[in-house]
Design an enzyme around this catalytic site. Structure first.
Site, PDB file in Angstrom:
ATOM      1  N   LYS A 162     -10.479  -3.606  -3.892  1.00 17.77           N
ATOM      2  CA  LYS A 162     -11.089  -2.275  -3.957  1.00 17.77           C
ATOM      3  C   LYS A 162     -10.078  -1.241  -4.399  1.00 17.77           C
ATOM      4  O   LYS A 162     -10.385  -0.313  -5.118  1.00 17.77           O
ATOM      5  CB  LYS A 162     -11.540  -1.821  -2.554  1.00 17.77           C
ATOM      6  CG  LYS A 162     -12.591  -2.643  -1.928  1.00 17.77           C
ATOM      7  CD  LYS A 162     -12.999  -2.058  -0.560  1.00 17.77           C
ATOM      8  CE  LYS A 162     -12.300  -2.776   0.572  1.00 17.77           C
ATOM      9  NZ  LYS A 162     -13.186  -3.202   1.649  1.00 17.77           N
ATOM     10  N   LYS A 164       0.814  -1.218   0.000  1.00 20.35           N
ATOM     11  CA  LYS A 164       0.000   0.000   0.000  1.00 20.35           C
ATOM     12  C   LYS A 164       0.846   1.266   0.000  1.00 20.35           C
ATOM     13  O   LYS A 164       0.397   2.309  -0.472  1.00 20.35           O
ATOM     14  CB  LYS A 164      -0.962   0.017   1.203  1.00 20.35           C
ATOM     15  CG  LYS A 164      -2.097  -0.969   1.049  1.00 20.35           C
ATOM     16  CD  LYS A 164      -3.225  -0.647   2.010  1.00 20.35           C
ATOM     17  CE  LYS A 164      -4.386  -1.620   1.834  1.00 20.35           C
ATOM     18  NZ  LYS A 164      -5.407  -1.466   2.863  1.00 20.35           N
ATOM     19  N   LYS A 177      -5.403 -10.409  -7.050  1.00 22.26           N
ATOM     20  CA  LYS A 177      -6.674 -10.556  -6.339  1.00 22.26           C
ATOM     21  C   LYS A 177      -7.617  -9.416  -6.710  1.00 22.26           C
ATOM     22  O   LYS A 177      -7.170  -8.306  -7.051  1.00 22.26           O
ATOM     23  CB  LYS A 177      -6.446 -10.609  -4.822  1.00 22.26           C
ATOM     24  CG  LYS A 177      -6.041  -9.287  -4.207  1.00 22.26           C
ATOM     25  CD  LYS A 177      -6.123  -9.314  -2.685  1.00 22.26           C
ATOM     26  CE  LYS A 177      -5.689  -7.943  -2.178  1.00 22.26           C
ATOM     27  NZ  LYS A 177      -5.667  -7.757  -0.757  1.00 22.26           N
TER      28      LYS A 177
HETATM   29  P1  TYM Z   1     -10.930  -5.795   3.793  1.00 23.41           P
HETATM   30  O1  TYM Z   1     -11.925  -4.759   4.180  1.00 23.41           O
HETATM   31  O2  TYM Z   1      -9.898  -5.444   2.787  1.00 23.41           O
HETATM   32  O3  TYM Z   1     -11.674  -7.076   3.263  1.00 23.41           O
HETATM   33  C1  TYM Z   1     -12.714  -7.712   3.983  1.00 23.41           C
HETATM   34  C2  TYM Z   1     -12.593  -9.227   3.841  1.00 23.41           C
HETATM   35  O4  TYM Z   1     -12.615  -9.608   2.459  1.00 23.41           O
HETATM   36  C3  TYM Z   1     -11.525 -10.474   2.181  1.00 23.41           C
HETATM   37  N1  TYM Z   1     -11.115 -10.277   0.780  1.00 23.41           N
HETATM   38  C4  TYM Z   1     -10.961 -11.269  -0.109  1.00 23.41           C
HETATM   39  N2  TYM Z   1     -11.109 -12.601  -0.009  1.00 23.41           N
HETATM   40  C5  TYM Z   1     -10.900 -13.330  -1.127  1.00 23.41           C
HETATM   41  N3  TYM Z   1     -10.561 -12.800  -2.323  1.00 23.41           N
HETATM   42  C6  TYM Z   1     -10.394 -11.467  -2.470  1.00 23.41           C
HETATM   43  N4  TYM Z   1     -10.069 -10.951  -3.654  1.00 23.41           N
HETATM   44  C7  TYM Z   1     -10.588 -10.643  -1.332  1.00 23.41           C
HETATM   45  N5  TYM Z   1     -10.530  -9.302  -1.125  1.00 23.41           N
HETATM   46  C8  TYM Z   1     -10.840  -9.094   0.173  1.00 23.41           C
HETATM   47  C9  TYM Z   1     -10.435 -10.048   3.152  1.00 23.41           C
HETATM   48  O5  TYM Z   1      -9.488 -11.066   3.338  1.00 23.41           O
HETATM   49  C10 TYM Z   1     -11.247  -9.743   4.395  1.00 23.41           C
HETATM   50  O6  TYM Z   1     -11.492 -10.929   5.126  1.00 23.41           O
HETATM   51  N6  TYM Z   1      -7.705  -5.747   7.607  1.00 23.41           N
HETATM   52  C11 TYM Z   1      -9.029  -6.168   7.199  1.00 23.41           C
HETATM   53  C12 TYM Z   1     -10.136  -5.596   8.048  1.00 23.41           C
HETATM   54  C13 TYM Z   1      -9.991  -5.896   9.496  1.00 23.41           C
HETATM   55  C14 TYM Z   1     -10.147  -7.162  10.138  1.00 23.41           C
HETATM   56  C15 TYM Z   1      -9.932  -6.919  11.508  1.00 23.41           C
HETATM   57  C16 TYM Z   1     -10.433  -8.440   9.674  1.00 23.41           C
HETATM   58  C17 TYM Z   1      -9.702  -4.988  10.465  1.00 23.41           C
HETATM   59  N7  TYM Z   1      -9.661  -5.610  11.666  1.00 23.41           N
HETATM   60  C18 TYM Z   1      -9.989  -7.969  12.447  1.00 23.41           C
HETATM   61  C19 TYM Z   1     -10.493  -9.469  10.612  1.00 23.41           C
HETATM   62  C20 TYM Z   1     -10.270  -9.229  11.970  1.00 23.41           C
HETATM   63  C21 TYM Z   1      -9.264  -5.695   5.776  1.00 23.41           C
HETATM   64  O7  TYM Z   1      -8.690  -4.722   5.334  1.00 23.41           O
HETATM   65  O8  TYM Z   1     -10.223  -6.379   5.093  1.00 23.41           O
END
Ligand code: TYM
Length: 332
Positions: free
Chosen positions: A198, A112, A195
């Site tokens: 967003k 990032k 992948k």
């Molecule tokens: P975030 O908001 O980017 O994504 C949310 C969830 O979607 C999953 N994901 C995917 N899974 C499969 N293929 C993809 N292309 C794909 N894109 C996104 C992510 O793995 C995620 O599970 N850091 C986290 C948010 C967070 C969090 C937490 C998660 C903050 N605190 C505590 C679990 C526990 C994040 O940015 O996810």
């Protein structure tokens, strides 16, 4: 009942199929026989600049989408991270247990911050995974349902839990990642070796849950494939077709093998056309339901308020233990 916890950032107008198939669908399934805590990670969102008005809107849209996909407030505590101040409070304690080099090894920060250069990235982006560890450890969950891209953050979380337990007293449970292999990494439709993301994908590469159904159908039909002509699951050599088969299988429950048989000898156009129909059938009611829920903001706010109250009860108890063990003097 075992506890589960997970979060999602409100950094787009809509969740996408990677979010849904990689994580959110598991949230819905796990509700049945677990005690779930699910939250919208607005503290994480501001690690990169956000327009305040847009952030507020997206947070409510996120809540509406979670309810529309079947998160049931009677079973799950669903809440907004900033409404539970213990996340930031435990985050600080854990930052003091994290090595600088350890934080630096987190690949999401490297990815990032790559664009603008490390100097332009915020310190919040750097310590992001430590806040994530706090999010998780506060609730002492057994499982954390996420996609593959979160695995490294889960490892850091376990390391920090172990370090705290060892240095002070056993306080945290070591949480297990809950990652379903088949859908752990949904690919970008236009760039199927990356992948779906967003922040990184082009609009044509992402199927958004709230896209107009006709737009989603078009995106499926324009997905990048290959020139070999055979419908076969082979991620190495046929990432585009394999991704379409993964999505198809996940949405219909048909196995990949059954799909390969069904499409043997047929063209990519057939597969895309059928998958486009499946996707339209899926997103149309989801979109309607979300828009309905968004019309009733009083209801959404009430759900989030009650979720935050349930979450705080657990989070406060953990933080109290942590503060006491670290050596802070209790008030009064
Ligand atoms: P975030 O908001 O980017 O994504 C949310 C969830 O979607 C999953 N994901 C995917 N899974 C499969 N293929 C993809 N292309 C794909 N894109 C996104 C992510 O793995 C995620 O599970 N850091 C986290 C948010 C967070 C969090 C937490 C998660 C903050 N605190 C505590 C679990 C526990 C994040 O940015 O996810």
């Amino acid at each position: 009942r075992p506890r589960v916890l997970s979060g999602i950032q409100p950094t787009a107008d809509s969740f996408h199929f990677g979010n849904y198939l990689g994580a959110l669908r598991q949230w819905v399934d796990l509700q049945r026989d677990h005690q779930p805590f699910f939250f919208i990670a607005d503290l994480h969102a501001i690690t990169v600049e956000q327009d305040p008005k847009v952030l507020r809107e997206r947070t409510l849209r996120a809540a509406a989408q979670l309810l529309a996909m079947g998160i049931d407030p009677a079973r799950s505590a669903i809440f907004v991270q900033s409404q539970v101040p213990e996340h930031a409070q435990l985050g600080w304690v854990l930052q003091c247990l994290t090595g600088f080099g350890e934080a630096r090894r987190m690949t999401q920060f490297k990815d990032k911050s790559a664009k603008g250069g490390e100097g332009a990235a915020s310190v919040g982006l750097f310590t992001y995974p430590v806040l994530q560890a706090a999010d998780i450890l506060l609730y002492r969950p057994h499982f954390v349902p996420v996609g593959e891209d979160q695995r490294q953050h889960l490892e850091l979380t376990r390391d920090l839990a172990q370090r705290f337990n060892h240095r002070y007293k056993k306080t945290f449970r070591l949480p297990e990642p809950y990652i379903l292999k088949a859908t752990a990494k949904i690919a970008d439709l236009q760039d199927p070796t990356s992948k779906m993301s967003k922040s990184a994908s082009s609009p044509a590469g992402i199927i958004e849950m709230l896209d107009q159904p006709s737009v989603s159908a078009k995106k499926i039909r324009s997905a990048v494939t290959d020139s070999d002509g055979e419908i076969r699951f082979d991620v190495e050599n046929k990432p585009g077709i394999s991704n379409l088969l993964t999505i198809y299988s996940a949405l219909t429950g048909e196995t990949i093998t059954a799909l390969e048989e069904q499409y043997a000898g047929r063209g990519y156009g057939d597969l895309k056309k059928d998958l486009a129909e499946v996707v339209v059938g899926f997103v149309t009611p989801f979109r309607e339901r979300t828009l309905e829920l968004l019309d009733d903001q009083a209801h959404l706010s009430a759900v989030l308020k009650s979720g935050a109250e349930q979450a705080r009860e657990v989070a406060q108890a953990t933080l109290r233990d942590v503060y006491q063990r670290v050596g802070f003097v209790a008030p009064g």
